[in-house]
Design a protein around this motif. Structure first.
Motif, mmCIF file in Angstrom:
data_model
loop_
_atom_site.group_PDB
_atom_site.id
_atom_site.type_symbol
_atom_site.label_atom_id
_atom_site.label_comp_id
_atom_site.label_asym_id
_atom_site.label_seq_id
_atom_site.Cartn_x
_atom_site.Cartn_y
_atom_site.Cartn_z
ATOM 1 N N SER A 282 0.819 -1.221 0.000
ATOM 2 C CA SER A 282 0.000 0.000 0.000
ATOM 3 C C SER A 282 0.852 1.270 0.000
ATOM 4 O O SER A 282 0.328 2.351 0.247
ATOM 5 C CB SER A 282 -0.936 -0.006 1.211
ATOM 6 N N SER A 283 2.145 1.146 -0.247
ATOM 7 C CA SER A 283 3.087 2.287 -0.236
ATOM 8 C C SER A 283 2.981 3.079 1.070
ATOM 9 O O SER A 283 3.020 4.314 1.059
ATOM 10 C CB SER A 283 2.838 3.232 -1.418
ATOM 11 N N GLY A 284 2.789 2.372 2.165
ATOM 12 C CA GLY A 284 2.780 3.032 3.474
ATOM 13 C C GLY A 284 1.440 3.598 3.894
ATOM 14 O O GLY A 284 1.314 4.162 4.978
ATOM 15 N N PHE A 285 0.389 3.451 3.066
ATOM 16 C CA PHE A 285 -0.940 3.954 3.456
ATOM 17 C C PHE A 285 -1.455 3.160 4.660
ATOM 18 O O PHE A 285 -1.962 3.729 5.619
ATOM 19 C CB PHE A 285 -1.909 3.840 2.274
ATOM 20 N N TYR A 286 -1.290 1.833 4.574
ATOM 21 C CA TYR A 286 -1.617 0.985 5.730
ATOM 22 C C TYR A 286 -0.311 0.616 6.415
ATOM 23 O O TYR A 286 0.634 0.172 5.758
ATOM 24 C CB TYR A 286 -2.333 -0.289 5.275
ATOM 25 N N LYS A 287 -0.287 0.776 7.762
ATOM 26 C CA LYS A 287 0.937 0.415 8.507
ATOM 27 C C LYS A 287 0.593 -0.677 9.519
ATOM 28 O O LYS A 287 -0.259 -0.487 10.394
ATOM 29 C CB LYS A 287 1.471 1.632 9.268
ATOM 30 N N GLY A 288 1.263 -1.816 9.402
ATOM 31 C CA GLY A 288 1.025 -2.919 10.328
ATOM 32 C C GLY A 288 1.588 -2.611 11.702
ATOM 33 O O GLY A 288 2.605 -1.921 11.805
ATOM 34 N N HIS A 289 0.929 -3.104 12.763
ATOM 35 C CA HIS A 289 1.470 -2.901 14.114
ATOM 36 C C HIS A 289 2.563 -3.924 14.430
ATOM 37 O O HIS A 289 3.593 -3.590 14.996
ATOM 38 C CB HIS A 289 0.349 -2.991 15.165
ATOM 39 N N ALA A 290 2.337 -5.188 14.047
ATOM 40 C CA ALA A 290 3.267 -6.262 14.434
ATOM 41 C C ALA A 290 4.515 -6.252 13.560
ATOM 42 O O ALA A 290 4.441 -5.981 12.360
ATOM 43 C CB ALA A 290 2.568 -7.612 14.307
ATOM 44 N N GLU A 291 5.652 -6.580 14.186
ATOM 45 C CA GLU A 291 6.870 -6.790 13.386
ATOM 46 C C GLU A 291 6.654 -8.041 12.530
ATOM 47 O O GLU A 291 5.989 -8.991 12.966
ATOM 48 C CB GLU A 291 8.078 -6.974 14.317
ATOM 49 N N THR A 292 7.240 -8.041 11.334
ATOM 50 C CA THR A 292 6.959 -9.111 10.359
ATOM 51 C C THR A 292 7.165 -10.502 10.955
ATOM 52 O O THR A 292 6.350 -11.400 10.740
ATOM 53 C CB THR A 292 7.866 -8.928 9.122
ATOM 54 N N SER A 293 8.216 -10.679 11.736
ATOM 55 C CA SER A 293 8.538 -12.020 12.250
ATOM 56 C C SER A 293 7.509 -12.533 13.252
ATOM 57 O O SER A 293 7.459 -13.721 13.539
ATOM 58 C CB SER A 293 9.915 -11.984 12.922
ATOM 59 N N SER A 294 6.684 -11.646 13.806
ATOM 60 C CA SER A 294 5.704 -12.063 14.817
ATOM 61 C C SER A 294 4.267 -11.937 14.319
ATOM 62 O O SER A 294 3.333 -12.055 15.106
ATOM 63 C CB SER A 294 5.849 -11.191 16.079
ATOM 64 N N ARG A 295 4.083 -11.694 13.039
ATOM 65 C CA ARG A 295 2.722 -11.437 12.543
ATOM 66 C C ARG A 295 1.775 -12.612 12.809
ATOM 67 O O ARG A 295 2.074 -13.754 12.462
ATOM 68 C CB ARG A 295 2.772 -11.173 11.037
ATOM 69 N N SER A 296 0.635 -12.276 13.361
ATOM 70 C CA SER A 296 -0.375 -13.292 13.681
ATOM 71 C C SER A 296 -1.165 -13.686 12.440
ATOM 72 O O SER A 296 -1.490 -12.832 11.612
ATOM 73 C CB SER A 296 -1.328 -12.731 14.735
ATOM 74 N N ASN A 355 -7.978 -1.874 -1.022
ATOM 75 C CA ASN A 355 -7.372 -1.286 -2.225
ATOM 76 C C ASN A 355 -8.213 -0.122 -2.762
ATOM 77 O O ASN A 355 -7.680 0.938 -3.091
ATOM 78 C CB ASN A 355 -7.145 -2.370 -3.284
ATOM 79 N N ASP A 356 -9.533 -0.322 -2.799
ATOM 80 C CA ASP A 356 -10.425 0.768 -3.257
ATOM 81 C C ASP A 356 -10.304 1.990 -2.360
ATOM 82 O O ASP A 356 -10.209 3.124 -2.829
ATOM 83 C CB ASP A 356 -11.905 0.322 -3.146
ATOM 84 N N PHE A 357 -10.328 1.746 -1.049
ATOM 85 C CA PHE A 357 -10.295 2.843 -0.079
ATOM 86 C C PHE A 357 -8.992 3.632 -0.226
ATOM 87 O O PHE A 357 -8.994 4.868 -0.247
ATOM 88 C CB PHE A 357 -10.442 2.270 1.346
ATOM 89 N N LYS A 358 -7.904 2.897 -0.356
ATOM 90 C CA LYS A 358 -6.590 3.557 -0.523
ATOM 91 C C LYS A 358 -6.576 4.391 -1.816
ATOM 92 O O LYS A 358 -6.131 5.542 -1.809
ATOM 93 C CB LYS A 358 -5.492 2.491 -0.580
ATOM 94 N N ASN A 359 -7.098 3.811 -2.912
ATOM 95 C CA ASN A 359 -7.079 4.548 -4.186
ATOM 96 C C ASN A 359 -7.893 5.844 -4.099
ATOM 97 O O ASN A 359 -7.542 6.849 -4.713
ATOM 98 C CB ASN A 359 -7.587 3.652 -5.322
ATOM 99 N N LYS A 360 -8.966 5.788 -3.297
ATOM 100 C CA LYS A 360 -9.804 6.996 -3.158
ATOM 101 C C LYS A 360 -9.154 8.055 -2.259
ATOM 102 O O LYS A 360 -9.299 9.252 -2.471
ATOM 103 C CB LYS A 360 -11.164 6.624 -2.559
ATOM 104 N N LYS A 361 -8.458 7.595 -1.197
ATOM 105 C CA LYS A 361 -8.030 8.523 -0.146
ATOM 106 C C LYS A 361 -6.541 8.867 -0.141
ATOM 107 O O LYS A 361 -6.152 9.840 0.497
ATOM 108 C CB LYS A 361 -8.366 7.928 1.248
ATOM 109 N N ALA A 362 -5.728 8.043 -0.753
ATOM 110 C CA ALA A 362 -4.265 8.244 -0.621
ATOM 111 C C ALA A 362 -3.826 9.502 -1.381
ATOM 112 O O ALA A 362 -4.395 9.852 -2.395
ATOM 113 C CB ALA A 362 -3.521 7.032 -1.126
#
Ligand code: PMP
Length: 362
Positions: A282-296, A355-362
């Motif tokens: 998402s080019s940084g529009f969405y930011k995950g909280h968990a570090e990649t190695s611990s993703r649930s 994806n739609d939401f990001k395209n509208k708002k980013a």
């Protein structure tokens, strides 16, 4: 809403429509008794078949060795935060806790109230963005057990490799990832889970306990806090949450019919992969909280560029049948809980919406 939605709530959570239909079919007349499961005696032949069947199915699905019992206990997973230290923090031994989230911290706080409790590791300083690394775990001198939370529901992190504890009993709260993948049960002395995510509706905790832990349990406790009372009486010392246990059995039959834990694991990896991919691309529009190695694979936590957009995202998603996406207040943002019952189509619809939401708002 006139139709069922994709329910992303963290628990009580989505149940497979097939088991709801099955329960509906049997609701007025369970197997010719002329009564619902809610109305039959917990001492009846029919209910005994349900509770014995549920234990046997869980053992089969999880590959639980012979020397373990499956117990159904009231008071949810939180009740286990008390029962564990009451039973095992004895003889000057300290309960050891790895604190990787709010529920892990609650478990530790109960341990500290009841006896001696030790923080073996914590990731609080990074707002629980990952679980602990095995080399960060420092146990006390005389540990009664090491307690971990295998999946942190609020923060969206999950242990990928469990710590090796040697002779020290390893205890895990698996409330939010039991049955989601294959695990080696023989590593654990005790596993527990509140039912209301991957096991069925609320009302019971499932406890998987090794026989030596039954023998070691504190005998000086009030009756309802003693594990061996539940074991000796097949969880029928008093009236159990009979309808919940019936629903758990239907859920276990469903998991088996889907192909068991291997299929669950593959499907869960695929589902989570779709959503994490949408975050990562998402080019940084969405930011995950968990570090990649611990993703649930069960709870996916992320945020948008600001709180206004978080709110708008949640409201817009709900309008198209994507429900329960609000993150917990300790993390904020969005949380998509995608337990076993969430179909792939639910994750695909969420990703299309992201994806739609990001395209509208980013
Ligand atoms: N542990 C974990 C990991 C949980 O997610 C929850 C509930 N969301 C609990 C414990 C508490 O469970 P209960 O409400 O059944 O007491």
């Amino acid at each position: 809403m006139t139709e069922r939605v994709f329910n992303f709530n963290p628990g009580p959570a989505m149940l497979p429509v097939e088991i709801l239909e099955e329960a509906q079919k049997e609701l007025l007349n369970y197997k010719g008794t002329g009564m619902s499961v809610m109305e039959i005696s917990h001492r009846s032949k029919q209910f005994e078949e349900i509770i014995v069947g549920a234990e046997a199915l869980l053992k089969e699905l999880m590959g639980i060795p012979e020397n373990y019992r499956v117990l159904f206990i009231g008071m949810g997973a939180t009740g286990q935060f008390d029962m564990i230290p009451m039973n095992y923090q004895v003889g000057g031994k300290a309960g050891n806790y790895v604190i990787t989230g709010s529920f892990a911290n609650k478990a530790y706080k109960e341990g500290a109230k009841i006896g001696e409790a030790h923080v073996a590791a914590t990731t609080k300083e990074i707002n629980f963005a990952r679980v602990a690394n095995p080399d960060e775990i420092k146990m006390s001198d005389n540990p009664a057990y090491l307690h971990i939370t295998s999946n942190n529901t609020i923060f969206g992190t999950q242990w990928k490799v469990f710590p090796e504890t040697g002779d020290v009993p390893l205890i895990a709260d698996m409330s939010s990832d039991i049955l989601s993948k294959k695990i080696d049960v023989s590593k654990f002395a005790l596993i527990y889970a509140g039912a209301q995510k991957n096991l069925g509706p609320a009302g019971a905790a499932v406890v998987i306990i090794r026989e030596d832990m039954l023998e070691k349990s504190n005998q000086d406790l009030p009756t309802m806090l003693k594990y061996d009372i539940y074991a000796k009486n097949n969880s029928l010392y008093n009236t159990p949450a009979s309808f919940t246990i019936y629903m758990i059995k239907l859920m276990l039959e469903w998991v088996k019919a889907q192909g068991g834990l291997e299929v669950m694991e593959q499907r869960n990896e695929h589902k989570a992969g779709l959503v994490y991919d949408a975050i990562d691309k998402s080019s940084g529009f969405y930011k995950g909280h968990a570090e990649t190695s611990s993703r649930s694979l069960m709870n996916i936590t992320f945020r948008l560029p600001n709180e206004e957009l978080d709110k708008e995202f949640i409201a817009e998603a709900a309008k198209i049948g994507l429900s329960g996406l609000k993150g917990h207040r300790e993390v904020g943002g969005i949380r998509a809980s995608i337990y076993n019952a969430m179909p792939v189509a639910g994750c695909e619809k969420l990703v299309a919406f992201m994806n739609d939401f990001k395209n509208k708002k980013a």
